[in-house]
Motif scaffolding. Structure first.
Motif, mmCIF file in Angstrom:
data_model
loop_
_atom_site.group_PDB
_atom_site.id
_atom_site.type_symbol
_atom_site.label_atom_id
_atom_site.label_comp_id
_atom_site.label_asym_id
_atom_site.label_seq_id
_atom_site.Cartn_x
_atom_site.Cartn_y
_atom_site.Cartn_z
ATOM 1 N N ARG A 43 0.818 -1.218 0.000
ATOM 2 C CA ARG A 43 0.000 0.000 0.000
ATOM 3 C C ARG A 43 0.853 1.271 0.000
ATOM 4 N N ILE A 44 1.953 1.199 -0.713
ATOM 5 C CA ILE A 44 2.760 2.395 -0.959
ATOM 6 C C ILE A 44 2.094 3.173 -2.093
ATOM 7 N N ALA B 203 2.608 12.477 -1.425
ATOM 8 C CA ALA B 203 3.903 12.896 -0.902
ATOM 9 C C ALA B 203 4.564 11.742 -0.151
ATOM 10 N N GLU B 204 5.882 11.739 -0.143
ATOM 11 C CA GLU B 204 6.610 10.646 0.493
ATOM 12 C C GLU B 204 6.297 10.528 1.980
ATOM 13 N N ASP B 205 5.962 11.640 2.613
ATOM 14 C CA ASP B 205 5.643 11.607 4.051
ATOM 15 C C ASP B 205 4.144 11.600 4.311
ATOM 16 N N ALA C 241 9.076 3.007 0.193
ATOM 17 C CA ALA C 241 8.944 1.657 0.742
ATOM 18 C C ALA C 241 9.981 1.360 1.824
ATOM 19 N N THR C 242 11.169 1.903 1.680
ATOM 20 C CA THR C 242 12.228 1.593 2.652
ATOM 21 C C THR C 242 11.874 2.020 4.064
ATOM 22 N N GLY C 243 10.929 2.937 4.206
ATOM 23 C CA GLY C 243 10.529 3.391 5.530
ATOM 24 C C GLY C 243 9.486 2.520 6.200
#
Length: 245
Positions: free
Chosen positions: A107-108, A113-115, A160-162
């Motif tokens: 669910r990315i 926005a990335e945040d 995704a890495t977060g």
């Protein structure tokens, strides 16, 4: 998860190879796990292609009892961590450890926005609340999910890495090899986070991905010809040779 730490966890300097078993029943699952162990694999994934996830749960219990030391990961087909993590937490609480969960869709949303990732954030919170302590392998720009513009692969990988221990992507469909350029973009933008690849991996093409990919999740590429359900020991041996180079 740092890619070197991931590989060390499985005791290999090369890509970790985890066969994906398309589960039919307990006997077929057991036979294929035994084949994977004999071939030198550190673990397997179990997936319910042909029935609902509830029928997979008792088979998970049986396989954990039969193979207490092997790494076992699960994919409940088309089920996100939102619904899977509570099940895995309950299994863990009863003494049945599932070591990894692979979600086809983490669910990315690269359109946001990335945040600003509300669905991925919700899944992360549910994972924490479940108490489950296994590895989360999250599908990103993955087959049969919402199509992602190739121009957004880099952003998808960064986001995704977060949220997961291992970012996993794929080719366009089961049995279709991933574009090498796509994997290169994911490798660059995942940074030091472990990267997995599912779909289209074979003993013949795996070498072209081995430098970039830390986890091969492979089924049809190591199965007997025309067989969706059973591992060919010879093809598995050829693929496992990669980890010793």
């Amino acid at each position: 998860m740092n890619r070197q730490d991931f590989r060390k966890r499985f005791g290999t300097s090369g890509p970790v190879i985890l066969p994906v078993i398309h589960v039919i029943d307990s006997d077929q699952t057991r036979r294929n796990i035994e084949t994977a162990i004999a071939g030198g694999c550190p673990g397997v994934f179990l997936i319910n292609h042909d029935f609902e996830k509830e029928k997979l749960v008792p088979i998970i219990r049986e396989m954990r009892q039969a193979f207490p030391d092997i790494w076992i990961g699960i994919n409940f087909l088309a089920v996100t961590g939102k619904f899977a993590f509570p099940i895995l937490g309950a299994l863990q609480a009863e003494g049945c450890q599932v070591d990894g969960y692979w979600a086809d869709d983490a669910r990315i949303d690269e359109r946001r926005a990335e945040d600003d990732q509300p669905e991925a954030d919700e899944i992360a919170n549910i994972r924490k609340q479940s108490g489950w302590n296994g590895l989360y392998i999250g599908g990103t720009a993955f087959k049969k999910q919402r199509e992602v513009d190739p121009a957004d692969y880099a952003k998808s990988a960064r986001i995704a890495t977060g949220y997961m221990d291992v970012v996993v992507t794929s080719g366009v469909a089961t049995g279709h090899a991933a574009d090498v350029g796509k994997i290169g973009i994911f490798r660059e933008h995942c940074g030091d986070t472990a990267l997995g690849l599912a779909s289209g991996i074979t003993p013949e093409n795996a070498a072209q991905y081995a430098g970039a990919v830390d986890l091969f999740m492979v089924a049809t590429g190591i199965n007997f010809d025309g067989d969706f359900y059973n591992i060919d020991p010879d093809r598995l041996t050829h693929l496992m040779d990669l980890t010793s180079k």
